[in-house]
Design an enzyme around this catalytic site. Sequence first.
Site, PDB file in Angstrom:
ATOM      1  N   ARG A  59       0.820  -1.222   0.000  1.00 50.83           N
ATOM      2  CA  ARG A  59       0.000   0.000   0.000  1.00 50.83           C
ATOM      3  C   ARG A  59       0.848   1.264   0.000  1.00 50.83           C
ATOM      4  NH1 ARG A  59      -2.473  -4.037   2.714  1.00 50.83           N
ATOM      5  NH2 ARG A  59      -1.416  -3.474   4.637  1.00 50.83           N
ATOM      6  N   GLU A  96       6.081 -11.209  13.436  1.00 53.53           N
ATOM      7  CA  GLU A  96       5.535 -11.844  14.627  1.00 53.53           C
ATOM      8  C   GLU A  96       5.820 -13.348  14.636  1.00 53.53           C
ATOM      9  OE1 GLU A  96       1.275 -12.087  17.030  1.00 53.53           O
ATOM     10  OE2 GLU A  96       1.400 -11.021  15.128  1.00 53.53           O
TER      11      GLU A  96
END
Length: 176
Positions: A59, A96
């Site tokens: 994005r 993560e």
Amino acid sequence: MTQVQDYIRTIVDFPKPGIMFRDVTTLFSNPRGFRMAIDQLLHPYAGERIDVVVGLEARGFILGGAVAHQLGTGFVPVRKKGKLPGTVISEAYTLEYGEAVVEVHDDAIAPGQNVLIVDDLLATGGTAEAGIKLVERLGGQIAGCAFVVDLPDLGGRKRLKALDIDVHALCSFEGD
């Protein structure tokens, strides 16, 4: 008065339970909201010497391209590993649940160029830090990092500030 965050949709439990996903596609699809976001992203850097805008996949390409256009500069994409043809340099960073790698062409930024890094969201700051390291390895000078959304609870702003990077975000949302 309408603000940028009013155009951002929150999707509960995406991509997994407990996550509040901040969806900027609703911002992009609204002409007024998109214009407002681009204007606000570039405002702190108007009048500064910005030689190139770097957009972080994916994005950040949409936002960075529009910001570069408005500033009258070039645009450089930082992509996921294996997406760019030609000679690239790479930077690994921690996610993560593992590790990822981003790349940029080895001739995309000239030494001494002032660079603005743009992306939609600042979470842990891992992707942004990897982009910063790539720019610096090519000799570029970071003018700042601009984001639409900051998730302060995830520590990205503090991480970038510890690197002495100017961070500009249009709005923030508490939590994940």
